[in-house]
Motif scaffolding. Structure first.
Motif: not given
Lengths: 658, 238, 250
Positions: C31-45
């Motif tokens: 994963a790229s750094f931003l994809e890592m953040l996407d995954i974290v955001n998905e969880k937050i949402i």
């Protein structure tokens, strides 16, 4: 009542049409130009160039972009180059040859007169860009260098290392900045168009949302130009920027503008393969790499299997076990075959189990022979930044290990229908660049997108828009017109609905689901069965979206989920138009390949050697037309109107690159 | 206001204009230091040599040259300090701090220029009070008069003043610390002059940086040699 | 892979921000750094929270939109890389990662990690262009330019305007950006007629926009994702001095 699709192509010999048209076009005198206002949506090559040039001419321009600066529009990501019929290489190039290559490259599905104009104008683009300070590659003698690109046999591509789009866009952005500083252009960054306002059948303004404050406002003008790019992100994974969307074009479509040939989508052959379902986007490796890289897979699937499992590596495969399939199938164009053909061939070999990426979906792009021949340094000078980019993403060094590539959605040839003046069927609404459908037919050749964007923006639109404006009373419609308040209200309601949906699923999860479906059923190979399935599924996904999407936060501030939600909502409607078009086009041409329509062993064209089995089979008798779709309501089949394509200067033939 | 005044004022107001003036005054100070050092090193040539040199300095141009030099140096110093303080105040006002700070390449010397500079300023004030104005000591007293061969009447005994000055441990330690800080300041300042005046490039970068270190080292060794010789090796003390 | 994120959260420009901790779990190594953040955001949402806002667009290192300071370094520790091109394989499992916006007075925070970099546009509008009208250009090969000059101009022109140079600078100076933009054009014959005007006006706009001044730390050069050289800064200093003298005397 069917749409009135008058192409407005001037009469006369093809090489005189544009000159004649300019001569016959309306002029507005300089003092009067100041009274006219034009809205330009999008600040890429087409929009930025149009905004800057219209302002230079004296029009009052308002320019909008969703990025934080006009310099970030996705034109910036174009790598390889820009075509122009300069014939600086003395290799037999000319306006006619660029015209012919582009028509043939587009599989004879574009409008002759538009394409010829593009080829004519191409020459001036290079002059313009150089004078702006665009640092194109040069030879030691101080003159401009060229390279060749897919689908052509001459060197007509001007380039700035692997960052041509960036350099052209910066030139364009600087021209725009000059006009912003002169007061001719009012720039609205981080501002997204959410609707088109049509007054008495004419496009007279837009509704926008300030993405920072959340404020929704109306802007009126005497004409509207959409230069909002393509719809590749309907596939979720594409080489487009994450923010690229169809909203502006689709809003215009819902207000009456016809959407033409949406099924012509370009799958670029050289992208870095997908590695997992977390993936957010695909990265293009410039087509220019195919000048020196050789594409291959192992001849046998057992060998491919061993590579996939990591048992052996590319270097272990002997020469006779390598299948350079493009060189084998298309000897005269080889690795520089056009994009649609190269992509489909990659898919075929992977379908045969010969793919080499861990997922099975990937082929090698190998520089071993080029490095042996020209030396590592000269390969590095040509592609250094691309190799670095590859290494950053894959963690492998392409100087020693061949690149892995696979096709990915890259560009969309379809778009809003426009006439020769780049005006849509809605008077006043002009469409430029990738957002329109006009010049690339069913397939775009490499290095032609930059050419078209800048041709539209610098040279075509600033001249043709006067034909419309001259007939308008300047400032006749203002934001106080009731239609503006009605549209504002509709937009606010829509935002309210998105924010209050309060479901369980994220916007991205819907986008991924839609993208996967469309890639599967309306991607590189399409069938009526698959398309019908997609047309059944899309409304279901859309329905669930509106019931079960979760958009946290409010509309009154920066809210990236809300932005995405609005865009995905439109993709969920647009996807249907795309599939309807693909289903109705019962032929294979360019980027549209229908499994039912391919040459078989018994076809006379195959027997006499003009083509081979499995190649795309066009149907000129029934489908030599533009399919323009008219919105009839959400969930109902759009209405089709055909604009026949008349070829007076080229002979329709099997598009052979053998 | 005429066009020339306007141009000069806008140069003075601009960040690059100020930087160029800092570099220009820096050059003057960089040139002054070796001169000062050579004079000081005459200490090692014996009592008469340095006293004669001091006398010459004071009498040159009928006693006017030393004042020209003093006023010139003072102006240069004031401009250098004023502008760097202005620039730093501006930088402090516009920069923001990270919760997790990190540095990639900036040298320690470069990051403490303002602090090293202000310490040096304090030192200069002290140094001038000590040896030039001679406050808080009896260097102006008759004990510091001496004869000089070939000269009628008594002259100031600079030699004794220096030896006595550096016989005091507190003074000497402060002096040595200040000189060390000065040299840290110089190591960045020397190279910076080239960058600010547009004379540095990637190709000459290493050369200039090394020249800066060499210069700073030379100044450091040179100025420290005297207190070290006096305090630790008893040079000149009877 | 699993990480602990320390992320800057700030609701809008007026509110005070703070660091908040988030776990990033089961991140694929590719994963790229931003994809890592996407995954974290998905969880937050999914958990009903408010996702982390950050700027990004092309995700291929060219648009200059992404702008995260990772462990104190704009775009992270990998040399010559934008945030979007940074991949998680460069981190170790279990790492704690600090994520902050590009900080500078001239880059006010809009929300969380999103900052306003429109000051850059104002600097370009002050003179970062060649005043040529569409259609007025001579033939592209009419003025030969040596390959060296063209390459030199190109090296400066590759600046993506991300603002990492400002974010890395202890003084929030924009000199690397401004100098790259000015020297791209000042290197070419097309840019020569406006050279003085350009240097004076762009520097003035830079000062007015609220950036600090350069004190030759070269932090900017160290973090620049396009490896823009600080030689440009020297050139701009020189061009500025020459322009100021010519303006005073002319």
């Amino acid at each position: 009542m069917s749409l009135n699709l008058q192409s407005a192509v001037p009469s006369g010999p093809i090489d005189q049409k544009w000159t004649k048209h300019k001569m016959e076009s309306r002029l507005i005198n300089p003092t009067n130009k100041r009274k006219y206002s034009v809205i330009v949506v999008g600040s890429g090559l087409a929009g930025g160039a149009a905004a800057a040039t219209l302002s230079e001419l004296g029009y009052g321009v308002k320019c909008f972009c969703y990025q934080d600066s006009p310099r970030r529009a996705h034109s910036i990501a174009a790598q390889g180059g820009i075509n122009a019929a300069k014939n600086y290489q003395n290799d037999g190039d000319s306006v006619s040859r660029l015209f012919y290559d582009t028509i043939k490259g587009g599989d004879f599905r574009s409008r002759e007169a538009n394409v010829h104009r593009l080829a004519e104008v191409s020459v001036g683009i290079i002059d313009q860009c150089v004078s702006q300070g665009v640092p194109f590659a040069r030879e030691y003698g101080g003159l401009l260098d060229n390279r060749s690109f897919g689908g052509t046999q001459v060197k007509r591509t001007f380039y700035a290392r692997g960052q041509t789009g960036q350099q052209l866009l910066l030139g364009c952005y600087q021209a725009l900045s000059k006009e912003i500083s002169n007061g001719g252009v009012q720039m609205f960054s981080r501002t997204e168009m959410l609707d088109l306002v049509v007054v008495d059948g004419h496009a007279k303004g837009i509704i926008v949302r300030n993405m920072v404050t959340g404020e929704v406002s109306a802007h009126a003008a005497d004409a509207v130009v959409l230069a909002t790019g393509g719809y590749g992100n309907v596939f979720y994974l594409s080489t487009n920027a994450k923010g690229c969307n169809v909203m502006a074009a689709f809003r215009a479509h819902k207000r009456g503008a016809a959407f033409a040939n949406p099924c012509y989508t370009q799958i670029h052959p050289t992208c870095i393969p997908v590695s997992g379902d977390y993936q957010s986007k695909l990265t293009l490796m410039s087509e220019s790499l195919r000048n020196d890289g050789r594409i291959w897979v192992p001849t046998r699937s057992e060998l491919a299997e061993k590579i996939r499992s990591g048992e052996i590596s590319a270097g272990d495969i002997s020469e006779e076990d390598r299948d350079y399939y493009l060189e084998r199938k298309y000897p005269s164009f080889g690795n520089l075959s056009p994009r649609d053909i190269a992509s489909r061939s990659a898919k075929e070999v992977c379908d045969e189990g010969r793919g080499i990426a861990p997922t099975g979906l990937g082929v090698f792009l190998d520089f071993r022979d080029a490095i042996d021949r020209d030396g590592r340094d000269s390969i590095s000078a040509r592609y250094g930044n691309l190799f670095e980019m590859y290494e950053k993403i894959k963690g492998e060094n392409p100087y020693s290990t061949p690149m892995q590539i696979f096709p990915a959605v890259h560009y969309t040839m379809g778009g809003l229908w426009v006439d020769y003046n780049l005006m849509s069927n809605l008077p006043g609404l002009h469409v430029a660049g990738e957002a329109n459908f006009s010049d690339h037919g069913a397939n775009r050749l490499g290095a032609s997108a930059l050419m078209q964007g800048l041709a539209d923006g610098y040279f075509v639109l600033p001249s043709t828009i006067a034909n419309y404006l001259a007939e308008q009373e300047p400032g006749s419609v203002t934001e106080s017109h009731p239609e503006f308040s009605r549209c504002l209200e509709e937009t606010n309601t829509r935002i309210g609905n998105l924010v209050s949906a309060n479901g369980k699923r994220s916007v991205d999860s819907f986008h991924r689901e839609l993208g996967l479906l469309i890639w599967d059923k309306c991607g590189m190979a399409r069938s009526s069965e698959g398309l019908e399935y997609a047309l059944k599924r899309i409304p279901e996904i859309r329905e669930e979206f509106w019931e079960n999407v979760r958009v946290p936060g409010s509309g009154a501030q920066l809210n990236q989920e809300l932005e995405k939600a609005g865009r995905v909502a439109d993709f969920l409607e647009f996807g249907e138009v795309l599939c309807h078009d693909a289903l109705s086009r019962e032929e294979s041409c360019g980027g549209h390949f229908r499994l039912e329509h391919q040459f078989g062993e018994d076809d006379p064209e195959v027997i006499d050697g003009r083509t081979q089995a499995g190649e795309a089979k066009r149907n000129d008798e029934d489908f030599c037309h533009v399919s323009a779709w008219e919105h009839t309501g959400v969930g109902t089949k759009p209405k089709l109107t055909r604009e026949p394509l008349v070829f007076e200067n080229v002979k329709l033939s099997i598009r052979s690159y053998k | 206001m005429n066009a020339l005044t306007r141009a000069v004022l806008s140069f003075w107001d601009s960040s690059i204009g100020k930087k160029i003036l800092v570099a220009g005054t820096g050059i003057a100070l960089l040139l002054f230091l070796p001169g000062h050092l050579i004079g000081n090193l005459l200490l090692f040539a014996g009592k008469d040599a340095i006293n004669e040199y001091a006398l010459w300095l004071h009498n040159a141009g009928h006693g006017g040259l030393v004042w020209v030099a003093r006023i010139g140096l003072l102006t240069v110093l004031v401009v250098h300090v004023l502008l760097t303080v202005q620039l730093t105040v501006r930088n402090r006002a516009v920069a923001q701090k990270y919760s997790y700070p990190a540095t990639n390449r900036a040298s320690r010397s470069s990051r403490m220029m303002i602090w090293s500079g202000l310490t040096i300023l304090a030192f200069i004030i002290y140094h001038i009070s000590h040896f030039t104005v001679r406050i808080g000591n009896d260097y102006n007293g008759t004990a510091y008069l001496t004869s000089l061969p070939g000269h009628e009447g008594d002259v100031h005994n600079v030699h004794k003043m220096i030896i006595d000055g550096f016989s005091h441990t507190g003074n000497t330690v402060f002096y040595m610390v200040a000189i060390t800080i000065l040299c840290s300041h110089l190591s960045h300042g020397f190279a910076s002059v080239f960058q600010t005046l547009g004379l540095r490039s990637r190709k000459s970068d290493l050369l200039i940086a090394r020249a800066g270190w060499a210069y700073a080292l030379l100044i450091w060794v040179g100025f420290l040699s005297i207190p070290v010789a006096v305090l630790f090796f008893g040079y000149g003390r009877t | 892979m699993n990480f602990t994120l320390k992320v800057w959260r700030q609701n809008d420009g007026d509110s005070k921000g703070h660091i908040e901790e988030y776990p990033a779990e089961n991140i694929p190594i590719e994963a790229s750094f931003l994809e890592m953040l996407d995954i974290v955001n998905e969880k937050i949402i999914g958990d009903g929270g408010s996702p982390i806002h950050f700027d990004h667009d092309c995700r291929e290192g060219i648009c200059g939109m992404c702008s995260l300071t990772i462990n104190g370094v704009p775009h992270g520790r990998e040399n010559g890389t934008t945030t979007c091109q940074l991949h998680m394989r460069h981190f170790d499992d279990g790492d704690t990662i600090w994520i902050e916006p590009f900080r500078a007075g001239a880059f006010p925070v809009i929300r969380d990690l999103v900052v306003d970099r429109s000051a850059f546009d104002r600097i370009i509008a002050a003179g970062g262009y060649v005043s040529v009208r569409t259609g007025a250009a001579p033939d592209a090969n009419a003025i030969p330019i040596t390959k060296e000059d063209a390459d030199h101009a190109f090296d400066s022109a590759t600046c993506i305007g991300c603002g990492a140079c400002v974010a890395a600078c202890k003084n929030s100076s924009a000199m690397l950006f401004v100098s790259a933009k000015a020297s791209h054009l000042n290197h070419l014959p097309q840019g020569a007629p406006e050279k003085d005007r350009r240097a004076l006006n762009m520097v003035q706009a830079m000062d007015e926009a609220g950036f600090g001044n350069c004190s030759n730390h070269y932090e900017c050069e160290a973090v620049c994702p396009k490896s823009i050289s600080a030689d440009n800064v020297a050139k701009l200093n020189r061009d500025y001095a020459a322009a100021a003298v010519r303006k005073a005397l002319a």
